[in-house]
Each structure stands twice: as C-alpha cells, then as structure tokens.
Design a protein around this motif. Sequence first.
Motif, PDB file in Angstrom:
ATOM      1  N   UNK A   1       0.783  -1.406   0.102  1.00 33.41           N
ATOM      2  CA  UNK A   1       0.381   0.129   0.287  1.00 33.41           C
ATOM      3  C   UNK A   1       0.719   1.129   0.186  1.00 33.41           C
ATOM      4  N   UNK A   2       0.335   2.660  -0.877  1.00 34.94           N
ATOM      5  CA  UNK A   2       1.223   3.601  -0.763  1.00 34.94           C
ATOM      6  C   UNK A   2       0.983   3.946   0.573  1.00 34.94           C
ATOM      7  N   UNK A   3       1.600   5.062   0.656  1.00 30.08           N
ATOM      8  CA  UNK A   3       1.757   5.468   2.000  1.00 30.08           C
ATOM      9  C   UNK A   3       1.486   7.717   1.916  1.00 30.08           C
ATOM     10  N   UNK A   4       0.368   8.079   2.211  1.00 30.67           N
ATOM     11  CA  UNK A   4       0.293   9.343   1.556  1.00 30.67           C
ATOM     12  C   UNK A   4       1.597  10.439   2.343  1.00 30.67           C
ATOM     13  N   UNK A   5       2.157  11.106   2.089  1.00 30.24           N
ATOM     14  CA  UNK A   5       2.371  12.282   2.680  1.00 30.24           C
ATOM     15  C   UNK A   5       1.822  13.211   3.651  1.00 30.24           C
ATOM     16  N   UNK A   6       2.445  13.549   4.449  1.00 26.52           N
ATOM     17  CA  UNK A   6       1.313  14.744   5.266  1.00 26.52           C
ATOM     18  C   UNK A   6       1.204  16.336   4.211  1.00 26.52           C
ATOM     19  N   UNK A  67      -4.614   7.289  10.709  1.00 31.18           N
ATOM     20  CA  UNK A  67      -3.632   7.188   9.464  1.00 31.18           C
ATOM     21  C   UNK A  67      -2.626   6.565   9.317  1.00 31.18           C
ATOM     22  N   UNK A  68      -2.724   5.029   8.717  1.00 32.49           N
ATOM     23  CA  UNK A  68      -0.348   4.422   8.043  1.00 32.49           C
ATOM     24  C   UNK A  68      -0.514   4.734   6.965  1.00 32.49           C
ATOM     25  N   UNK A  69      -2.046   4.227   6.266  1.00 34.49           N
ATOM     26  CA  UNK A  69      -1.307   3.957   4.441  1.00 34.49           C
ATOM     27  C   UNK A  69      -2.112   4.003   3.503  1.00 34.49           C
ATOM     28  N   UNK A  70      -2.427   3.760   2.803  1.00 36.82           N
ATOM     29  CA  UNK A  70      -3.455   3.810   1.992  1.00 36.82           C
ATOM     30  C   UNK A  70      -4.021   5.256   1.201  1.00 36.82           C
ATOM     31  N   UNK A  71      -4.778   5.500   0.320  1.00 30.71           N
ATOM     32  CA  UNK A  71      -6.353   4.374   0.233  1.00 30.71           C
ATOM     33  C   UNK A  71      -5.672   4.749  -1.257  1.00 30.71           C
ATOM     34  N   UNK A  72      -6.309   2.385  -1.641  1.00 32.95           N
ATOM     35  CA  UNK A  72      -5.526   1.932  -2.937  1.00 32.95           C
ATOM     36  C   UNK A  72      -6.597   1.220  -3.586  1.00 32.95           C
ATOM     37  N   UNK A  73      -6.443   0.746  -4.646  1.00 32.60           N
ATOM     38  CA  UNK A  73      -7.768   0.327  -4.766  1.00 32.60           C
ATOM     39  C   UNK A  73      -7.345  -1.307  -4.287  1.00 32.60           C
ATOM     40  N   UNK A  74      -8.724  -1.715  -4.454  1.00 28.99           N
ATOM     41  CA  UNK A  74      -8.006  -3.502  -3.972  1.00 28.99           C
ATOM     42  C   UNK A  74      -8.379  -4.094  -4.940  1.00 28.99           C
ATOM     43  N   UNK A  76      -9.104  -6.271  -6.653  1.00 23.46           N
ATOM     44  CA  UNK A  76     -10.267  -6.233  -7.976  1.00 23.46           C
ATOM     45  C   UNK A  76     -10.533  -4.504  -8.729  1.00 23.46           C
ATOM     46  N   UNK A  77     -10.305  -3.994  -8.230  1.00 19.41           N
ATOM     47  CA  UNK A  77     -10.759  -2.597  -7.699  1.00 19.41           C
ATOM     48  C   UNK A  77     -12.027  -2.163  -7.664  1.00 19.41           C
ATOM     49  N   UNK A  78     -13.052  -2.868  -7.003  1.00 22.00           N
ATOM     50  CA  UNK A  78     -14.116  -3.092  -6.397  1.00 22.00           C
ATOM     51  C   UNK A  78     -14.242  -2.035  -5.246  1.00 22.00           C
ATOM     52  N   UNK A  79     -13.646  -2.103  -3.663  1.00 20.22           N
ATOM     53  CA  UNK A  79     -12.979  -0.977  -3.400  1.00 20.22           C
ATOM     54  C   UNK A  79     -11.596   0.165  -2.864  1.00 20.22           C
ATOM     55  N   UNK A  80     -11.867   0.703  -2.067  1.00 20.23           N
ATOM     56  CA  UNK A  80     -10.748   1.818  -2.240  1.00 20.23           C
ATOM     57  C   UNK A  80     -10.140   1.938  -0.575  1.00 20.23           C
ATOM     58  N   UNK A  81      -9.240   1.162  -0.639  1.00 16.85           N
ATOM     59  CA  UNK A  81      -8.835   0.096   1.144  1.00 16.85           C
ATOM     60  C   UNK A  81      -7.757   1.055   1.749  1.00 16.85           C
ATOM     61  N   UNK A  82      -7.681   1.643   2.469  1.00 13.13           N
ATOM     62  CA  UNK A  82      -7.324   2.263   3.138  1.00 13.13           C
ATOM     63  C   UNK A  82      -6.897   1.186   4.911  1.00 13.13           C
ATOM     64  N   UNK A  97      -5.855  -2.276  11.479  1.00  9.28           N
ATOM     65  CA  UNK A  97      -7.057  -1.911  10.453  1.00  9.28           C
ATOM     66  C   UNK A  97      -7.496  -1.377   9.532  1.00  9.28           C
ATOM     67  N   UNK A  98      -7.193  -2.550   8.388  1.00 10.80           N
ATOM     68  CA  UNK A  98      -7.721  -2.002   6.573  1.00 10.80           C
ATOM     69  C   UNK A  98      -8.479  -2.281   7.015  1.00 10.80           C
ATOM     70  N   UNK A  99      -9.602  -1.784   5.700  1.00  9.61           N
ATOM     71  CA  UNK A  99     -10.918  -0.815   5.533  1.00  9.61           C
ATOM     72  C   UNK A  99     -10.752  -0.912   4.765  1.00  9.61           C
ATOM     73  N   UNK A 100     -11.894  -1.422   3.514  1.00 11.29           N
ATOM     74  CA  UNK A 100     -12.010  -0.826   2.142  1.00 11.29           C
ATOM     75  C   UNK A 100     -14.016  -0.107   2.061  1.00 11.29           C
ATOM     76  N   UNK A 101     -13.236   0.407   0.915  1.00 10.22           N
ATOM     77  CA  UNK A 101     -15.169   1.200   1.005  1.00 10.22           C
ATOM     78  C   UNK A 101     -15.678   0.722  -0.732  1.00 10.22           C
TER      79      UNK A 101
END
Length: 126
Positions: A1-6, A67-74, A76-82, A97-101
């Motif tokens: 997963x990517x880590x977004x910079x501040x 926040x730790x890492x994300x927002x990445x596509x799952x 299959x690309x159907x969830x945004x995961x963080x 805790x990693x979950x997707x919308x």
Amino acid sequence: MIELPYTVDNVELIQEYLKETKERISNGVEITFTAKANLELQDLVLEYEITVADIEHTILNLTPENYHRGIDPSGSGDFNVCAFRAFVGKDELEIYLKYGLEEKGLQILIFSNHIPDFPMNQPFKN
C-alpha cells in the motif's frame, strides 16, 4: 500500500474517507469481514474479548491521525482500501485495521484487524 505524505490535501482526502465511512454506518450499512479478517476477529474475541461492536466503535472514532497507509484500489478494483493504527476495546488494544469502501456501492469490508506485526507509521500524527 502507498503511504500518502503529509499535505493539507491528503489530510482532507482521509477526512473525506472517514466521513463517508461514518455516513454509511449511520445509514445502516453493516460492516462485513473477509474470511481472513473474520479469523483474525475470532482470535481477538478469544484472547481479548473484542467484538464486532468494538471494531465498529473504533472505526467511528478514527481520525486522520490514525492513518497508516492507503487509499489504494483493492485487487479487483471494486474497493478503495485504507489502513489505520487503531485502538480497540476497553483495554485500548493496538490493532492494524485495514478496510475498504465499495466504489460502486455501499459496502464496508474489513480486510485486516489484528495486532500489528511491525511498528506502524502515522504520517498525519502531530
């Protein structure tokens, strides 16, 4: 997963992710668990008496500082995961805790909820 910079924009992006999560839950969307996450939850229940309600409460109280890492596509690309460093239950147990919308729906899917294997960076924590 990517880590977004501040950056202000990235903090806002995570705030929007959390806001969308809270809106879905307040509208009655139930949190679901992958098979892997369900097994992890069973371990948390047996060892620390952590429940689904505890996980939901934790999610509702996340802030961009968690926040730790994300927002990445799952995959299959159907969830945004963080992923977040979170504290759950009466003992404030630290978990990864990693979950997707769901992208084109309302589902909230937990991918991971376990004690972290490594120290977790929190790039938005002051």
